[in-house]
Design a protein around this motif. Sequence first.
Motif, PDB file in Angstrom:
ATOM      1  N   CYS A 113      41.656  47.623  48.731  1.00 58.17           N
ATOM      2  CA  CYS A 113      42.689  46.540  48.337  1.00 58.17           C
ATOM      3  C   CYS A 113      42.534  46.308  47.021  1.00 58.17           C
ATOM      4  O   CYS A 113      43.525  45.888  46.181  1.00 58.17           O
ATOM      5  CB  CYS A 113      42.670  45.489  49.059  1.00 58.17           C
ATOM      6  SG  CYS A 113      42.963  45.662  50.913  1.00 58.17           S
ATOM      7  N   THR A 114      41.377  46.555  46.367  1.00 59.96           N
ATOM      8  CA  THR A 114      40.911  45.799  45.001  1.00 59.96           C
ATOM      9  C   THR A 114      41.816  47.152  43.967  1.00 59.96           C
ATOM     10  O   THR A 114      42.007  46.620  42.714  1.00 59.96           O
ATOM     11  CB  THR A 114      39.443  46.058  44.657  1.00 59.96           C
ATOM     12  OG1 THR A 114      38.840  47.311  45.205  1.00 59.96           O
ATOM     13  CG2 THR A 114      38.784  44.798  45.359  1.00 59.96           C
ATOM     14  N   ALA A 115      42.014  48.211  44.661  1.00 63.59           N
ATOM     15  CA  ALA A 115      42.680  49.246  43.655  1.00 63.59           C
ATOM     16  C   ALA A 115      44.209  49.037  43.652  1.00 63.59           C
ATOM     17  O   ALA A 115      44.948  49.711  42.919  1.00 63.59           O
ATOM     18  CB  ALA A 115      42.607  50.643  44.377  1.00 63.59           C
ATOM     19  N   ILE A 116      44.789  47.861  44.330  1.00 67.49           N
ATOM     20  CA  ILE A 116      46.143  47.474  44.423  1.00 67.49           C
ATOM     21  C   ILE A 116      46.366  46.605  43.577  1.00 67.49           C
ATOM     22  O   ILE A 116      45.939  45.410  43.856  1.00 67.49           O
ATOM     23  CB  ILE A 116      46.662  47.293  45.903  1.00 67.49           C
ATOM     24  CG1 ILE A 116      46.364  48.461  46.897  1.00 67.49           C
ATOM     25  CG2 ILE A 116      48.125  46.801  45.998  1.00 67.49           C
ATOM     26  CD1 ILE A 116      46.596  48.142  48.565  1.00 67.49           C
ATOM     27  N   ALA A 117      47.066  46.580  42.442  1.00 64.16           N
ATOM     28  CA  ALA A 117      47.603  45.748  41.642  1.00 64.16           C
ATOM     29  C   ALA A 117      48.575  44.655  42.036  1.00 64.16           C
ATOM     30  O   ALA A 117      48.496  43.632  41.368  1.00 64.16           O
ATOM     31  CB  ALA A 117      47.993  46.311  40.310  1.00 64.16           C
ATOM     32  N   GLY A 162      41.697  40.555  49.467  1.00 64.42           N
ATOM     33  CA  GLY A 162      42.750  41.316  49.539  1.00 64.42           C
ATOM     34  C   GLY A 162      43.721  41.326  48.486  1.00 64.42           C
ATOM     35  O   GLY A 162      42.846  41.453  47.247  1.00 64.42           O
ATOM     36  N   VAL A 163      44.798  41.689  48.449  1.00 64.41           N
ATOM     37  CA  VAL A 163      45.694  42.091  47.438  1.00 64.41           C
ATOM     38  C   VAL A 163      46.368  40.812  46.533  1.00 64.41           C
ATOM     39  O   VAL A 163      46.792  39.996  47.226  1.00 64.41           O
ATOM     40  CB  VAL A 163      46.811  42.990  47.864  1.00 64.41           C
ATOM     41  CG1 VAL A 163      47.590  43.431  46.505  1.00 64.41           C
ATOM     42  CG2 VAL A 163      46.452  44.197  48.463  1.00 64.41           C
ATOM     43  N   ASP A 164      46.154  40.721  45.376  1.00 66.51           N
ATOM     44  CA  ASP A 164      46.783  39.735  44.558  1.00 66.51           C
ATOM     45  C   ASP A 164      48.416  39.806  44.622  1.00 66.51           C
ATOM     46  O   ASP A 164      48.892  40.804  44.470  1.00 66.51           O
ATOM     47  CB  ASP A 164      46.304  39.850  43.014  1.00 66.51           C
ATOM     48  CG  ASP A 164      44.849  39.356  42.903  1.00 66.51           C
ATOM     49  OD1 ASP A 164      44.460  38.774  43.748  1.00 66.51           O
ATOM     50  OD2 ASP A 164      44.460  40.122  41.849  1.00 66.51           O
TER      51      ASP A 164
END
Length: 301
Positions: A113-117, A162-164
């Motif tokens: 999830c940290t790879a999703i901007a 999770g995702v920002d």
Amino acid sequence: MLRTPRRGLTMVSNSVNQSRADGQVHAYPRSWRVIAAALFAVSRASLPAILVLVVVLTDPPITPPILFWLVTVFALLPGLAAWLIERAFVADVEVRGVELVLRRRDLRMEIPCTAIAGISPWIVPLPGPGLSLRMRSGRRLRYGLQVADPTPFLLALAGPGGVDGARLAARHPNMVYAHAKQACARPLWYHRVGKFVVFALVPTLPLFRVHQLIAYGGTFGEYYLYGPAAYLATFALHWLTLSIHLVLYASVWRGLAEAVALLAAWVAPARPAQVRRVAEIACQAGYYGGVPLFLVLRFLP
């Protein structure tokens, strides 16, 4: 099948308590999504367009064979093709803590999830509501995700670590529209049979009788002249033709209801469920009330 862990589900607010945490998910490459969207749009838009032709072209009229051909070529076949593409890209998406797992028959992806901007809801919700994932690398994930009800999925992505922007995406009008639509009870197959086959007897019976009186001089004129097979075949043709007419007529009300619900999600996002209920009631009233009204007007001098 979309599955989210119980920890993610506990984050769903009271306003979405009744939404399902699982649902049909389709992972489209961009080109295939465009094709499916175009086919879906053609299949749906052709229905009211064909109804216009039926109403306008009266000399000569749209005969049953021409009607069957128009519906098959412009509505049935594109709709079937869009459905086959949709089935080809069915996928499982699972949120596992801080990881998003995407599985398809020919694909498996594990995305932190940290790879999703960020998350970009589709502006045009075709062939259904969906979203694209923006990666921190600057690119979009190759596969767009079509989700019938994106709200539980987005809220699960918004969990700890999770995702920002997932919660913000859940408030996007198209996501609000999709959630309100999914919260309504979906008609089952026998509801559609009752709506388009059984209810078609309401206009079929009087119109068939008038046809028999004009063409054969009595309610059972064709039966006495040519036998039961010819009589029943003519009745079946009338019944099938009017069933198709009802499908075309219902498409107008359905299009209006969906347009109102989508517009309401943009201009009044706090009341999507209420607007959806009113639109559904109006859709049913217009359909079931309009058919007898048009039938009465048909016989007025």
